[in-house]
Design a protein around this motif. Sequence first.
Motif, PDB file in Angstrom:
ATOM      1  N   GLN B 209       0.833  -1.198   0.000  1.00  0.00           N
ATOM      2  CA  GLN B 209       0.000   0.000   0.000  1.00  0.00           C
ATOM      3  C   GLN B 209       0.870   1.251   0.000  1.00  0.00           C
ATOM      4  N   LEU B 210       0.307   2.298  -0.552  1.00  0.00           N
ATOM      5  CA  LEU B 210       1.011   3.576  -0.642  1.00  0.00           C
ATOM      6  C   LEU B 210       0.284   4.592   0.228  1.00  0.00           C
ATOM      7  N   LYS B 211       1.023   5.222   1.133  1.00  0.00           N
ATOM      8  CA  LYS B 211       0.437   6.252   1.994  1.00  0.00           C
ATOM      9  C   LYS B 211       1.076   7.590   1.657  1.00  0.00           C
ATOM     10  N   TRP B 212       0.314   8.630   1.721  1.00  0.00           N
ATOM     11  CA  TRP B 212       0.905   9.952   1.509  1.00  0.00           C
ATOM     12  C   TRP B 212       0.324  10.943   2.514  1.00  0.00           C
ATOM     13  N   GLU B 213       1.123  11.940   2.796  1.00  0.00           N
ATOM     14  CA  GLU B 213       0.708  13.018   3.692  1.00  0.00           C
ATOM     15  C   GLU B 213       1.230  14.332   3.123  1.00  0.00           C
ATOM     16  N   ILE B 214       0.361  15.291   3.018  1.00  0.00           N
ATOM     17  CA  ILE B 214       0.752  16.617   2.531  1.00  0.00           C
ATOM     18  C   ILE B 214       0.259  17.636   3.555  1.00  0.00           C
ATOM     19  N   GLY B 215       1.130  18.525   3.974  1.00  0.00           N
ATOM     20  CA  GLY B 215       0.714  19.494   4.978  1.00  0.00           C
ATOM     21  C   GLY B 215       1.333  20.859   4.748  1.00  0.00           C
ATOM     22  N   PHE B 216       0.640  21.869   5.187  1.00  0.00           N
ATOM     23  CA  PHE B 216       1.127  23.241   5.074  1.00  0.00           C
ATOM     24  C   PHE B 216       0.982  23.880   6.451  1.00  0.00           C
ATOM     25  N   VAL B 217       2.106  24.290   7.028  1.00  0.00           N
ATOM     26  CA  VAL B 217       2.084  24.771   8.417  1.00  0.00           C
ATOM     27  C   VAL B 217       2.561  26.218   8.468  1.00  0.00           C
ATOM     28  N   THR B 218       1.800  27.038   9.131  1.00  0.00           N
ATOM     29  CA  THR B 218       2.163  28.452   9.284  1.00  0.00           C
ATOM     30  C   THR B 218       2.509  28.734  10.739  1.00  0.00           C
ATOM     31  N   GLU B 219       3.626  29.388  10.931  1.00  0.00           N
ATOM     32  CA  GLU B 219       4.071  29.753  12.274  1.00  0.00           C
ATOM     33  C   GLU B 219       3.174  30.845  12.834  1.00  0.00           C
ATOM     34  N   LEU B 220       2.753  30.667  14.074  1.00  0.00           N
ATOM     35  CA  LEU B 220       1.809  31.617  14.674  1.00  0.00           C
ATOM     36  C   LEU B 220       2.433  32.517  15.740  1.00  0.00           C
ATOM     37  N   SER B 221       3.494  32.034  16.381  1.00  0.00           N
ATOM     38  CA  SER B 221       3.981  32.743  17.568  1.00  0.00           C
ATOM     39  C   SER B 221       4.858  33.950  17.239  1.00  0.00           C
ATOM     40  N   GLN B 222       5.333  34.062  15.996  1.00  0.00           N
ATOM     41  CA  GLN B 222       6.180  35.208  15.620  1.00  0.00           C
ATOM     42  C   GLN B 222       5.447  36.029  14.550  1.00  0.00           C
ATOM     43  N   SER B 223       5.816  37.269  14.440  1.00  0.00           N
ATOM     44  CA  SER B 223       5.142  38.118  13.453  1.00  0.00           C
ATOM     45  C   SER B 223       5.775  37.987  12.064  1.00  0.00           C
ATOM     46  N   VAL B 224       6.973  37.339  11.981  1.00  0.00           N
ATOM     47  CA  VAL B 224       7.639  37.198  10.680  1.00  0.00           C
ATOM     48  C   VAL B 224       7.029  36.047   9.882  1.00  0.00           C
ATOM     49  N   ASN B 225       7.281  36.057   8.556  1.00  0.00           N
ATOM     50  CA  ASN B 225       6.782  34.979   7.695  1.00  0.00           C
ATOM     51  C   ASN B 225       7.572  33.701   7.942  1.00  0.00           C
ATOM     52  N   ASP B 226       6.874  32.638   8.174  1.00  0.00           N
ATOM     53  CA  ASP B 226       7.524  31.347   8.394  1.00  0.00           C
ATOM     54  C   ASP B 226       6.516  30.260   8.018  1.00  0.00           C
ATOM     55  N   HIS B 227       6.687  29.732   6.806  1.00  0.00           N
ATOM     56  CA  HIS B 227       5.746  28.729   6.308  1.00  0.00           C
ATOM     57  C   HIS B 227       6.503  27.443   5.986  1.00  0.00           C
ATOM     58  N   SER B 228       5.887  26.333   6.287  1.00  0.00           N
ATOM     59  CA  SER B 228       6.503  25.044   5.991  1.00  0.00           C
ATOM     60  C   SER B 228       5.544  24.198   5.163  1.00  0.00           C
ATOM     61  N   PHE B 229       6.105  23.561   4.155  1.00  0.00           N
ATOM     62  CA  PHE B 229       5.338  22.624   3.344  1.00  0.00           C
ATOM     63  C   PHE B 229       5.961  21.251   3.537  1.00  0.00           C
ATOM     64  N   ARG B 230       5.151  20.271   3.891  1.00  0.00           N
ATOM     65  CA  ARG B 230       5.723  18.944   4.105  1.00  0.00           C
ATOM     66  C   ARG B 230       5.014  17.911   3.250  1.00  0.00           C
ATOM     67  N   LEU B 231       5.778  16.940   2.819  1.00  0.00           N
ATOM     68  CA  LEU B 231       5.258  15.864   1.976  1.00  0.00           C
ATOM     69  C   LEU B 231       5.912  14.571   2.432  1.00  0.00           C
ATOM     70  N   ALA B 232       5.108  13.552   2.642  1.00  0.00           N
ATOM     71  CA  ALA B 232       5.659  12.241   3.030  1.00  0.00           C
ATOM     72  C   ALA B 232       4.993  11.165   2.203  1.00  0.00           C
ATOM     73  N   VAL B 233       5.790  10.289   1.645  1.00  0.00           N
ATOM     74  CA  VAL B 233       5.276   9.165   0.855  1.00  0.00           C
ATOM     75  C   VAL B 233       5.867   7.889   1.444  1.00  0.00           C
ATOM     76  N   GLU B 234       5.008   6.927   1.654  1.00  0.00           N
ATOM     77  CA  GLU B 234       5.438   5.699   2.335  1.00  0.00           C
ATOM     78  C   GLU B 234       4.879   4.512   1.566  1.00  0.00           C
ATOM     79  N   TYR B 235       5.755   3.597   1.195  1.00  0.00           N
ATOM     80  CA  TYR B 235       5.294   2.396   0.493  1.00  0.00           C
ATOM     81  C   TYR B 235       5.516   1.200   1.409  1.00  0.00           C
ATOM     82  N   GLU B 236       4.428   0.532   1.752  1.00  0.00           N
ATOM     83  CA  GLU B 236       4.514  -0.649   2.620  1.00  0.00           C
ATOM     84  C   GLU B 236       4.417  -1.905   1.772  1.00  0.00           C
ATOM     85  N   PHE B 237       5.224  -2.874   2.120  1.00  0.00           N
ATOM     86  CA  PHE B 237       5.203  -4.112   1.337  1.00  0.00           C
ATOM     87  C   PHE B 237       5.477  -5.324   2.223  1.00  0.00           C
TER      88      PHE B 237
END
Lengths: 116, 237
Positions: B209-237
Amino acid sequence: MCNRIKLILLGFVGILYMSSLSADNTISLVLRDHLFIPAQLEVPANRKLRLVIDNQDMTAEEFDSFDLNREKVLFPRRKSVIYIGPLSPGEYRFFGEFSPNTAQGLIIAKESRDAS
Amino acid sequence: MKPYYKLVTGFLYLFPMVFSLASYADGMVVDKVYHPYVLPFEREVEWRMLSRKTQSGNVLAQRAGLGWAIAETVTVEGYAIGERDTEDNFDLAAYELEMRWQVVEQGRYWADWGILVELEKQHKTSAYEAAIGLLFEKEFGKLSLTMNGFVVREWGSAVENEWEGEFRAQIRYRYMSEFQPAIELYSGEDFIGVGPAVIGLYRFQGQKQLKWEIGFVTELSQSVNDHSFRLAVEYEF
């Protein structure tokens, strides 16, 4: 004081353990020749259930159900326990990953007075 | 309010507080929310990518991993981690060994628990990191709440010896196997970030099976721009 905390913790774990093993909530299934028997089960809704699957085949199977949110390897010649629920009234499909065409089943959760 | 709900609410407040006692700044917190489940015979290859954009530039981290279950309830996974810094140099940065233990049978008790242990070594420098984490998951109908709390120790001649705490949480709606929307929260190292994610799973034959995760995280505690994009792909066999 320390002993009292230990007693409270032991009691808490004991209650959890006993509540999880209530015999009334046990449902049994057999896996034989890559078929779940019975293939359809009616169970009481809104109760935690203990599903015991006796894999009588010589090969392992993997119980899988997105509806029930469960995945469990069923070792050959062994009984496996899967804890499910409490389920809302409705239908929940499951299947065996290694024999998806034959090992299929359905759990129908009904309000207590309707469940057989 | 019933005592049961008070207990639940109290626990849900307490869990993140305990693991955010110590937070210092030197790394990336956004990674992955771990579930406390292990399947026997499970083998997997995994690739994760994190792109973090801040005002000082973009940092890219990738990791490739190979994992397998060594017992009915224990799985181990090894990773090679590569990072691209703000000057566009991409290189092998670290190695990591991870062990995950499913402590209780899923659904048996009020919630499901697991333990995660990680050991990481920086490739070129004398910098080590060890972490132990408590993994929690609770079902509320079609919603699953997952929380991870980590205590992290860093040491070595190239880093400051210190203790850190991290907390991660995910609320996932199990809409359909291929599409499970979620909200994620990451906290630690002076960082608090929140954002949407999508988790999916496609099943092939047998255990494949193939699992995937896509996420977009924005930092809240600081006033500066800080964005993270994450991608994870997992193949189970």
